[in-house]
Design a protein around this motif. Structure first.
Motif, mmCIF file in Angstrom:
data_model
loop_
_atom_site.group_PDB
_atom_site.id
_atom_site.type_symbol
_atom_site.label_atom_id
_atom_site.label_comp_id
_atom_site.label_asym_id
_atom_site.label_seq_id
_atom_site.Cartn_x
_atom_site.Cartn_y
_atom_site.Cartn_z
ATOM 1 N N UNK A 338 0.813 -1.216 0.000
ATOM 2 C CA UNK A 338 0.000 0.000 0.000
ATOM 3 C C UNK A 338 0.837 1.253 0.000
ATOM 4 N N UNK A 339 2.029 1.194 -0.595
ATOM 5 C CA UNK A 339 2.949 2.325 -0.575
ATOM 6 C C UNK A 339 3.147 2.962 -1.935
ATOM 7 N N UNK A 340 2.322 2.598 -2.922
ATOM 8 C CA UNK A 340 2.448 3.198 -4.253
ATOM 9 C C UNK A 340 2.118 4.688 -4.187
ATOM 10 N N UNK A 341 2.969 5.491 -4.804
ATOM 11 C CA UNK A 341 2.799 6.945 -4.765
ATOM 12 C C UNK A 341 2.164 7.498 -6.030
ATOM 13 N N UNK A 342 2.110 6.698 -7.069
ATOM 14 C CA UNK A 342 1.615 7.197 -8.348
ATOM 15 C C UNK A 342 0.511 6.279 -8.861
ATOM 16 N N UNK A 343 -0.041 6.659 -9.991
ATOM 17 C CA UNK A 343 -1.186 5.941 -10.540
ATOM 18 C C UNK A 343 -2.484 6.668 -10.198
ATOM 19 N N UNK A 344 -3.552 6.258 -10.858
ATOM 20 C CA UNK A 344 -4.841 6.924 -10.685
ATOM 21 C C UNK A 344 -5.329 6.886 -9.240
ATOM 22 N N UNK A 345 -5.038 5.792 -8.531
ATOM 23 C CA UNK A 345 -5.571 5.639 -7.182
ATOM 24 C C UNK A 345 -4.768 6.362 -6.122
ATOM 25 N N UNK A 346 -3.581 6.854 -6.466
ATOM 26 C CA UNK A 346 -2.691 7.358 -5.432
ATOM 27 C C UNK A 346 -2.247 8.802 -5.623
ATOM 28 N N UNK A 347 -2.303 9.300 -6.829
ATOM 29 C CA UNK A 347 -1.767 10.621 -7.110
ATOM 30 C C UNK A 347 -2.879 11.506 -7.673
ATOM 31 N N UNK A 348 -3.230 12.566 -6.934
ATOM 32 C CA UNK A 348 -4.325 13.433 -7.356
ATOM 33 C C UNK A 348 -3.972 14.280 -8.577
ATOM 34 N N UNK A 349 -2.660 14.451 -8.857
ATOM 35 C CA UNK A 349 -2.237 15.274 -9.995
ATOM 36 C C UNK A 349 -1.999 14.425 -11.234
ATOM 37 N N UNK A 350 -2.830 13.385 -11.429
ATOM 38 C CA UNK A 350 -2.635 12.473 -12.557
ATOM 39 C C UNK A 350 -2.782 13.193 -13.891
ATOM 40 N N UNK A 351 -3.699 14.132 -14.013
ATOM 41 C CA UNK A 351 -3.884 14.842 -15.275
ATOM 42 C C UNK A 351 -2.649 15.658 -15.641
ATOM 43 N N UNK A 352 -2.008 16.267 -14.646
ATOM 44 C CA UNK A 352 -0.785 17.017 -14.915
ATOM 45 C C UNK A 352 0.330 16.104 -15.390
ATOM 46 N N UNK A 353 0.415 14.892 -14.837
ATOM 47 C CA UNK A 353 1.446 13.941 -15.233
ATOM 48 C C UNK A 353 1.243 13.451 -16.658
ATOM 49 N N UNK A 354 0.005 13.316 -17.063
ATOM 50 C CA UNK A 354 -0.297 12.823 -18.407
ATOM 51 C C UNK A 354 -0.122 13.920 -19.447
ATOM 52 N N UNK A 355 -0.336 15.163 -19.066
ATOM 53 C CA UNK A 355 -0.347 16.279 -20.011
ATOM 54 C C UNK A 355 0.997 16.441 -20.697
ATOM 55 N N UNK A 356 0.926 17.082 -21.871
ATOM 56 C CA UNK A 356 2.157 17.337 -22.631
ATOM 57 C C UNK A 356 3.032 18.352 -21.918
ATOM 58 N N UNK A 359 2.869 22.390 -16.490
ATOM 59 C CA UNK A 359 2.528 23.714 -15.944
ATOM 60 C C UNK A 359 1.261 24.311 -16.536
ATOM 61 N N UNK A 360 0.957 23.979 -17.802
ATOM 62 C CA UNK A 360 -0.266 24.495 -18.399
ATOM 63 C C UNK A 360 -1.494 23.877 -17.736
ATOM 64 N N UNK A 361 -1.404 22.611 -17.361
ATOM 65 C CA UNK A 361 -2.506 21.981 -16.630
ATOM 66 C C UNK A 361 -2.646 22.593 -15.236
ATOM 67 N N UNK A 362 -1.512 22.885 -14.599
ATOM 68 C CA UNK A 362 -1.580 23.558 -13.302
ATOM 69 C C UNK A 362 -2.222 24.935 -13.437
ATOM 70 N N UNK A 363 -1.931 25.616 -14.544
ATOM 71 C CA UNK A 363 -2.575 26.906 -14.792
ATOM 72 C C UNK A 363 -4.087 26.732 -14.943
ATOM 73 N N UNK A 364 -4.495 25.624 -15.580
ATOM 74 C CA UNK A 364 -5.918 25.338 -15.692
ATOM 75 C C UNK A 364 -6.561 25.123 -14.337
ATOM 76 N N UNK A 365 -5.849 24.424 -13.447
ATOM 77 C CA UNK A 365 -6.370 24.232 -12.091
ATOM 78 C C UNK A 365 -6.523 25.571 -11.380
#
Length: 825
Positions: A338-356, A359-365
């Motif tokens: 239960x120590x995974x830090x990434x993936x859909x279930x663990x990291x709330x900033x998944x959209x930023x990680x996927x984005x090209x 920082x532009x996704x963070x600007x959207x937030x």
């Protein structure tokens, strides 16, 4: 509508006249209420910029960026779509109800509370307004916490020990308070910038899902579009205490609460009746499609668990069962611990990680959080201010005070700030989102039910031109909201429902604007609501059904026609009859005036209301008192709600007036018996008209009726003083019934009733000997045939009986109808 084109058949007048607020400058009052500068023509927005974009900006909240991928991991793509579509169903039905409200009448300034309260009435509008104001205040906290979460993720890159989320949230909400207090005129111009930045962040995200993967992105769980990942993420995988369908729904639904944003600037729309329905419903459609698309795309290219550790690449053993195994990765060790830090279930900033470009996704937030938080920060105090200005509830009027030329609700801003701070201190976006969902569902239920009730009442004033509105769909939406509330959290829903019922109970039974002082007449919150129409229809139905009910001695009530003249001039007579009826029987105050002296009745009704006397008031013009009284006795009442007892004051000055006036007075008593009325004459030791003294001093009638509330005997507690009944003749029992009813009031409850059925011929001496200290004397009133006794002689007999008594005396004569239940079956 093109210029010169005739209106379409079936369109309402409101839709054609709604352009007026934007085509002409505001008046001084309108400019103060709406925030526009006096004398300056307001902005004229169409349905795109004025409604659709604003609603979309509010619906594209931080939940979209920070929680939708996590919800997709928990519920799977299939159930996430169901959550999105269920939310869209609720918002679409509510949007249709709002569209019906906005096309029902001319839309003016005042935001959502103005629209709802003016269409559905202050009773429902006040309850909805309080819920909206509180929910928007909590929404400020949610968007602020979402902003703080994203900012902290950026700060962790450059700071070794970043501040805690609560501290960052407090700083952000304080800045928002300063912006709101300073000026928000730039907010309208910034909306288009926010909108395009959010669109760019979506494009940036979609481009990122199409880019080829590399080991560093694969270590965080991103493998590009893969059919196996889509199938793996299609089914739910619940985790944690919030891991359930309705747990996810409660968090997601807070993002679907911006459908009323367009109504906040209704005064600045070219055609509100068209713009609000069109813009709101299209905003719901486009945002729903975007939520569905993002859920499907991110669930097709990213797995639930990833370690972010490059050492997990290329490790293969037979125990690897995760979806990453076929791509040369094994995250089994962190998944088991239960120590995974990434993936859909663990990291709330998944959209930023996927984005090209993250920082532009963070600007959207930031844009989504800032636009939504400011919108809620501005609208919550405004709604609360309108609620306070209508004086619907006590105490809260403190927050309704406006400051400056624009009447800015500075106290409301501070109140919103304190509520937001309280929820920011929790530091949990999921908890705040669940609370918001519960309150918005409650308010949507009220909006939908209000529209259904307006249609059910068949009010002529409820005629929305929105063609897709259905009252039964509104009822379905209301029931759906209530069902979801209880499925989310039954005890929280129960508290919310009890709060709403308490607010409605106060509004219905206390009446909006009522105050126990003479200033209550200044408060006017009559909106012509559907509640009033429903009350009228119910009263009419009951009244018609009473026509088939036969009179019975057990159900007899004295229904009184009181010849008060102006009620404020005879307060003792009014209080005496008010104590008898006790708000459970009919009371009509009648006033006979000369044809040239017709008076306005509103002041007299206000006087009765302030005195807490539940009575009708009617005025009739006639050349003489007797003819006016005859007319009143014939036409007063309706159906079974018809007076059966005439109550009038003793003619104190009968020896000073012309003989014809005395004959008229005595003739009224005989006329009452001819019309099948009982008769009651009240004589007070000091007379019945104390208010005439103030008029003699030059005070206006309005001042007398509202400022002067003289205390009378029938308003004070009588203790153990007696009520003496002199039953001289059998008139059916009315002489016994009146004292019985009087002693069943709170202030006369301790008074013992003494009945004198035998006497000496010297009745006046008996009264002076035994009843000098009585609280009230009740005596049978014998009526001699009019041909056998002149009026003056009859008045002489009454004068001899009652002169010099220190106690009030009521002469009563029944209509020979048996009112005693001793021998009834």
């Amino acid at each position: 509508m093109p210029r010169g084109e005739p209106p379409k058949p079936g369109s309402s007048v409101a839709s054609t006249s709604a352009e007026e607020p934007c085509t002409q400058p505001h008046s001084q009052d309108d400019s103060e209420n709406s925030g526009a500068r006096p004398g300056k023509a307001p902005l004229c927005f169409g349905w795109v910029m004025g409604v659709m974009i604003r609603c979309m900006l509010h619906m594209w909240s931080v939940i979209l960026y920070l929680r939708l991928p996590w919800i997709t991991a928990q519920a799977g793509i299939g159930l996430t779509w169901l959550i999105i579509l269920l939310s869209a169903s609720v918002t679409t039905i509510t949007g249709m109800s709002i569209s019906a409200i906005s096309t029902n009448s001319k839309v003016k300034a005042g935001s959502k509370f103005f629209l709802i309260s003016r269409s559905l009435g202050p009773e429902l509008g006040s309850s909805i307004g309080i819920i909206f104001a509180f929910a928007n205040s909590v929404a400020v906290a949610m968007h602020t916490v979402g902003f703080a979460e994203t900012l902290l993720d950026l700060l962790r890159v450059i700071l070794r020990d970043p501040p805690c989320l609560q501290v960052v949230g407090m700083v952000i909400v304080t800045i928002l308070l300063g912006v709101a207090l300073a000026s928000v005129e730039w907010e309208s111009k910034a909306q288009i910038i926010f909108f395009f930045l959010i669109l760019l962040s979506f494009i940036n995200y979609l481009l990122g899902t199409l880019l080829p993967t590399n080991p560093s992105r694969q270590a965080t769980g991103f493998f590009g579009y893969q059919g196996s990942i889509l199938l793996e993420n299609m089914v739910p995988q619940w985790r944690g205490p919030e891991g359930s369908f309705f747990g996810m729904f409660s968090i997601f639904f807070s993002s679907a609460t911006g459908l009323l944003t367009g109504t906040n600037i209704s005064e600045d729309l070219k055609d509100p009746a068209t713009a609000i329905p069109k813009g709101t419903l299209l905003a719901i459609m486009w945002t729903t499609l975007s939520y569905l698309g993002i859920s499907a795309t991110i669930g097709s290219c990213m797995i639930r668990d990833a370690s972010g550790n490059m050492t997990d690449m290329g490790v293969w053993n037979g125990s690897c069962l995760g979806p990453e195994c076929q791509y040369g990765w094994d995250f089994s060790s962190c998944r088991e611990r239960g120590s995974c830090l990434y993936g859909l279930s663990n990291h709330y900033q998944a959209m930023s990680m996927v984005s090209a470009f993250s920082p532009l996704t963070s600007a959207g937030v930031f844009c989504a959080a800032l636009s939504s938080a400011l919108s809620c920060f501005v609208s919550a105090p405004k709604v609360f201010q309108w609620l306070c200005q209508d004086k619907l509830y006590p105490v809260i009027g403190f927050f309704g005070k406006g400051y400056g030329k624009k009447h800015e609700p500075l106290r409301g801003y501070l109140f919103t700030f304190l509520i937001a701070v309280g929820f920011i201190l929790t530091g949990d976006l999921n908890t705040i989102a669940a609370i918001i969902s519960n309150f918005y569902l409650c308010s949507y239920a009220l909006v939908n039910f209000g529209c259904f009730h307006a249609s059910l009442s068949q009010s002529p004033g409820w005629r929305p031109s929105f063609c897709w509105y259905s009252p039964w769909l509104s009822l379905l939406g209301s029931l759906l909201c209530l069902l979801i509330m209880f499925l989310l959290n039954w005890w929280a829903a129960l508290i919310a429902v009890l709060l709403i019922l308490l607010l409605l109970f106060y509004a219905f039974h206390k009446k909006p604007g009522d105050k126990p002082c003479f200033l209550s007449y200044l408060t006017n919150v009559n909106r012509g609501s559907s509640v009033q129409v429903g009350t009228y229809r119910m009263a009419l139905s009951y009244l018609v059904s009473l026509t088939n009910v036969q009179d019975h001695v057990k159900n007899f009530r004295p229904q009184c026609l009181v010849l008060t003249g102006p009620p404020s001039q005879r307060p003792a007579l009014v209080d005496f009859v008010g104590a008898l009826t006790k708000k459970t029987s009919l009371m009509i105050c009648g006033n006979v005036v000369l044809p040239q002296a017709i008076q306005e009745s509103e002041n007299h009704v206000n006087w009765l209301n302030v005195r807490k006397i539940r009575s009708f008031y009617t005025v009739i013009s006639a050349p003489r008192l007797r003819s006016g009284a005859q007319s009143l006795m014939q036409v007063a009442g309706l159906g079974q709600l018809k007076p059966n007892l005439l109550v009038l004051g003793y003619k104190q000055n009968w020896q000073e007036v012309q003989i014809s006036a005395v004959e008229d007075y005595v003739g009224i008593l005989h006329d009452a018996l001819d019309y099948n009325y009982g008769v009651c004459i009240l004589r007070m030791p000091g007379g019945l008209s104390p208010a005439t003294q103030h008029q003699a001093q030059g005070e206006s009638k309005k001042v007398v009726s509202l400022h002067r509330q003289p205390q009378t005997l029938f308003q004070s507690r009588q203790g153990w003083r007696t009520v003496d009944v002199y039953w001289l003749s059998d008139d059916g029992g009315l002489t016994m019934l009146i004292p019985y009813l009087l002693t069943h009031t709170q202030k006369w409850a301790r008074c013992p009733v003494r009945v004198f059925s035998e006497w000496h011929m010297c009745l006046h001496e008996v009264l002076r000997q035994y009843s000098q200290d009585a609280a009230l004397i009740v005596m049978s009133l014998p009526l001699i045939p009019r041909s056998a006794c002149p009026g003056a002689l009859y008045m002489t007999w009454l004068e001899m009986l009652s002169r010099g008594l220190t106690s009030p005396i009521a002469f009563i004569h029944g209509k020979q109808q048996d009112l005693l239940t001793t021998y009834c079956q």
